[in-house]
Scaffold this motif. Structure first.
Motif, PDB file in Angstrom:
ATOM      1  N   SER A  56       0.825  -1.208   0.000  1.00  0.00           N
ATOM      2  CA  SER A  56       0.000   0.000   0.000  1.00  0.00           C
ATOM      3  C   SER A  56       0.861   1.260   0.000  1.00  0.00           C
ATOM      4  N   ASN A  57       0.307   2.322  -0.534  1.00  0.00           N
ATOM      5  CA  ASN A  57       0.941   3.647  -0.511  1.00  0.00           C
ATOM      6  C   ASN A  57       2.386   3.600  -1.003  1.00  0.00           C
ATOM      7  N   LEU A  58       2.585   2.925  -2.113  1.00  0.00           N
ATOM      8  CA  LEU A  58       3.947   2.724  -2.595  1.00  0.00           C
ATOM      9  C   LEU A  58       4.635   4.024  -2.994  1.00  0.00           C
ATOM     10  N   ASP A  59       3.855   5.033  -3.349  1.00  0.00           N
ATOM     11  CA  ASP A  59       4.462   6.295  -3.763  1.00  0.00           C
ATOM     12  C   ASP A  59       4.666   7.259  -2.598  1.00  0.00           C
ATOM     13  N   LYS A  60       4.334   6.826  -1.368  1.00  0.00           N
ATOM     14  CA  LYS A  60       4.535   7.709  -0.216  1.00  0.00           C
ATOM     15  C   LYS A  60       6.026   7.928   0.000  1.00  0.00           C
ATOM     16  N   VAL A  61       6.415   9.197   0.142  1.00  0.00           N
ATOM     17  CA  VAL A  61       7.825   9.536   0.341  1.00  0.00           C
ATOM     18  C   VAL A  61       8.153   9.384   1.826  1.00  0.00           C
ATOM     19  N   LEU A  62       9.074   8.478   2.144  1.00  0.00           N
ATOM     20  CA  LEU A  62       9.460   8.225   3.535  1.00  0.00           C
ATOM     21  C   LEU A  62      10.738   8.963   3.931  1.00  0.00           C
ATOM     22  N   TYR A  63      11.540   9.347   2.955  1.00  0.00           N
ATOM     23  CA  TYR A  63      12.745  10.162   3.199  1.00  0.00           C
ATOM     24  C   TYR A  63      12.595  11.437   2.358  1.00  0.00           C
ATOM     25  N   PRO A  64      11.896  12.451   2.887  1.00  0.00           N
ATOM     26  CA  PRO A  64      11.568  13.642   2.092  1.00  0.00           C
ATOM     27  C   PRO A  64      12.773  14.340   1.477  1.00  0.00           C
ATOM     28  N   GLU A  65      13.864  14.480   2.230  1.00  0.00           N
ATOM     29  CA  GLU A  65      15.021  15.201   1.708  1.00  0.00           C
ATOM     30  C   GLU A  65      15.635  14.498   0.511  1.00  0.00           C
ATOM     31  N   PHE A  66      15.458  13.189   0.465  1.00  0.00           N
ATOM     32  CA  PHE A  66      16.068  12.373  -0.583  1.00  0.00           C
ATOM     33  C   PHE A  66      15.047  11.939  -1.631  1.00  0.00           C
ATOM     34  N   GLY A  67      13.742  12.153  -1.344  1.00  0.00           N
ATOM     35  CA  GLY A  67      12.688  11.717  -2.256  1.00  0.00           C
ATOM     36  C   GLY A  67      12.559  10.211  -2.354  1.00  0.00           C
ATOM     37  N   PHE A  68      12.913   9.521  -1.268  1.00  0.00           N
ATOM     38  CA  PHE A  68      12.951   8.055  -1.252  1.00  0.00           C
ATOM     39  C   PHE A  68      11.595   7.528  -0.790  1.00  0.00           C
ATOM     40  N   THR A  69      10.962   6.724  -1.632  1.00  0.00           N
ATOM     41  CA  THR A  69       9.589   6.296  -1.382  1.00  0.00           C
ATOM     42  C   THR A  69       9.504   4.926  -0.696  1.00  0.00           C
ATOM     43  N   LYS A  70       8.282   4.593  -0.280  1.00  0.00           N
ATOM     44  CA  LYS A  70       8.088   3.262   0.317  1.00  0.00           C
ATOM     45  C   LYS A  70       8.407   2.171  -0.696  1.00  0.00           C
ATOM     46  N   ALA A  71       8.061   2.387  -1.957  1.00  0.00           N
ATOM     47  CA  ALA A  71       8.392   1.394  -2.988  1.00  0.00           C
ATOM     48  C   ALA A  71       9.884   1.140  -3.033  1.00  0.00           C
ATOM     49  N   GLU A  72      10.676   2.201  -2.860  1.00  0.00           N
ATOM     50  CA  GLU A  72      12.129   2.040  -2.891  1.00  0.00           C
ATOM     51  C   GLU A  72      12.645   1.355  -1.634  1.00  0.00           C
ATOM     52  N   VAL A  73      11.979   1.575  -0.488  1.00  0.00           N
ATOM     53  CA  VAL A  73      12.328   0.849   0.740  1.00  0.00           C
ATOM     54  C   VAL A  73      12.103  -0.647   0.542  1.00  0.00           C
ATOM     55  N   ILE A  74      10.932  -0.990  -0.013  1.00  0.00           N
ATOM     56  CA  ILE A  74      10.615  -2.401  -0.252  1.00  0.00           C
ATOM     57  C   ILE A  74      11.595  -3.000  -1.254  1.00  0.00           C
ATOM     58  N   ASP A  75      11.922  -2.229  -2.287  1.00  0.00           N
ATOM     59  CA  ASP A  75      12.866  -2.718  -3.296  1.00  0.00           C
ATOM     60  C   ASP A  75      14.237  -2.959  -2.678  1.00  0.00           C
ATOM     61  N   TYR A  76      14.702  -2.027  -1.839  1.00  0.00           N
ATOM     62  CA  TYR A  76      16.012  -2.207  -1.199  1.00  0.00           C
ATOM     63  C   TYR A  76      16.024  -3.480  -0.351  1.00  0.00           C
ATOM     64  N   TYR A  77      15.031  -3.634   0.515  1.00  0.00           N
ATOM     65  CA  TYR A  77      15.033  -4.804   1.388  1.00  0.00           C
ATOM     66  C   TYR A  77      14.898  -6.104   0.594  1.00  0.00           C
ATOM     67  N   SER A  78      14.166  -6.060  -0.500  1.00  0.00           N
ATOM     68  CA  SER A  78      14.041  -7.259  -1.330  1.00  0.00           C
ATOM     69  C   SER A  78      15.367  -7.623  -1.980  1.00  0.00           C
ATOM     70  N   ARG A  79      16.099  -6.621  -2.430  1.00  0.00           N
ATOM     71  CA  ARG A  79      17.368  -6.876  -3.129  1.00  0.00           C
ATOM     72  C   ARG A  79      18.506  -7.225  -2.168  1.00  0.00           C
ATOM     73  N   VAL A  80      18.459  -6.698  -0.946  1.00  0.00           N
ATOM     74  CA  VAL A  80      19.537  -6.978   0.008  1.00  0.00           C
ATOM     75  C   VAL A  80      19.236  -8.233   0.831  1.00  0.00           C
ATOM     76  N   ALA A  81      18.049  -8.801   0.644  1.00  0.00           N
ATOM     77  CA  ALA A  81      17.614  -9.939   1.459  1.00  0.00           C
ATOM     78  C   ALA A  81      18.605 -11.100   1.519  1.00  0.00           C
ATOM     79  N   PRO A  82      19.258 -11.479   0.425  1.00  0.00           N
ATOM     80  CA  PRO A  82      20.167 -12.634   0.509  1.00  0.00           C
ATOM     81  C   PRO A  82      21.277 -12.481   1.541  1.00  0.00           C
ATOM     82  N   VAL A  83      21.756 -11.250   1.774  1.00  0.00           N
ATOM     83  CA  VAL A  83      22.803 -11.069   2.780  1.00  0.00           C
ATOM     84  C   VAL A  83      22.235 -10.625   4.126  1.00  0.00           C
ATOM     85  N   LEU A  84      21.052 -10.045   4.125  1.00  0.00           N
ATOM     86  CA  LEU A  84      20.442  -9.587   5.376  1.00  0.00           C
ATOM     87  C   LEU A  84      19.804 -10.723   6.163  1.00  0.00           C
TER      88      LEU A  84
END
Length: 290
Positions: free
Chosen positions: A15-43
């Motif tokens: 939900s709310n994938l376009d919500k900006v969670l890091y305003p100064e950087f313009g980093f959205t929830k979709a990008e948070v999910i993408d980061y955690y999905s891509r780093v999952a093998p080592v995390l």
């Protein structure tokens, strides 16, 4: 807007994938999910078997946040949960039902909750959900201004040398904030908090201009506080590869000792999510135990 997805065979609603969670950087929830999905093998190996505590930022890093230990009521049935005693709980609870993040669907579920920061203890639970003895020793290095992470690096080398004398190999990582942490595999030769406190006090005595081993703030300016108390079983430390809720999407980043030894500026050891994914591509999991 809600988006149904299937992750490794598990059904999730994002939900709310376009919500900006890091305003100064313009980093959205979709990008948070993408980061955690891509780093999952080592995390995921560093979350395996460890009861999870999260810091959730539903309105982004500039909004209010809350710590959450109890798995939310709407947690999917396929998420692993363990019920553990919590003596001395600030909310007068006798037990807490913790989630244990062991797969990509669970990680994505928490990322969708805007659980930006993932914190875990230095111990795991058994297959039956019982707490096991600590398997990690941790030192949290916190610089008192005007000291910086550069000073933490100097103290980290001192700790590495001290631990090596006892046959322990230490791994460094940034906190993703202003300090860093050092980890070593622990064999329960003695109680870890006592061992860590003794070592911190020894280094304070040997290097009084660099090191302080007590939390008293008036003693900390210009020095590095070696927080040995993170080994208390009730405490947690930010997990390797976890995002931090700073102005930028910085990450608690595993380091090479060459980087620690050569550090001359705080900026050298600030890594964003994109930086970390590139580092993982180049080096794999620097935090994997040898």
């Amino acid at each position: 807007m809600k988006v149904p997805v299937k992750v490794d065979g598990r059904e999730l609603t994002l939900s709310n994938l376009d919500k900006v969670l890091y305003p100064e950087f313009g980093f959205t929830k979709a990008e948070v999910i993408d980061y955690y999905s891509r780093v999952a093998p080592v995390l995921l190996p560093h979350l395996q078997g460890r009861p999870l505590t999260v810091k959730r930022y539903p309105n982004g890093v500039d909004g209010t946040f809350f710590f959450e230990k109890n798995a939310p009521q709407h947690t999917p049935s396929w998420v692993r949960r363990v019920t553990l005693p919590v003596p001395g709980s600030t909310k007068n609870r006798e037990t807490i039902e913790f989630a244990v993040v062991e797969d990509l669907p669970t990680l994505a579920y928490y990322a969708n909750l805007a659980a930006l920061e993932l914190h875990v203890p230095q111990w795991r639970v058994s297959k039956d959900g019982e707490a096991l003895p600590p398997d990690l020793l941790v030192f949290d290095l916190d610089p008192g201004a005007p000291a910086t992470i550069v000073d933490c690096c100097r103290v980290a080398v001192l700790i590495r040398e001290a631990l090596a004398e006892d046959g322990l190999t230490v791994r460094p990582k940034t906190s993703g904030n202003k300090g860093m942490q050092l980890y070593a595999a622990w064999d329960n030769r003695v109680e870890p908090s006592e061992y860590a406190r003794s070592l911190a006090q020894r280094l304070e005595k040997e290097h009084p201009r660099q090191v302080v081993s007590v939390m008293t703030k008036k003693l900390r300016p210009g020095k590095v506080f070696i927080d040995w108390s993170q080994n208390n079983p009730a405490k947690t430390t930010v997990a390797p590869y976890s995002l931090r809720a700073r102005s930028r999407p910085t990450v608690s980043t595993p380091l090479r000792w060459e980087e620690v030894e050569a550090c001359e500026s705080s900026d050298e050891l600030v890594f964003t999510s994109a930086d970390v994914l590139a580092r993982v591509n180049d080096h794999g999991d620097l935090f994997a135990q040898a």
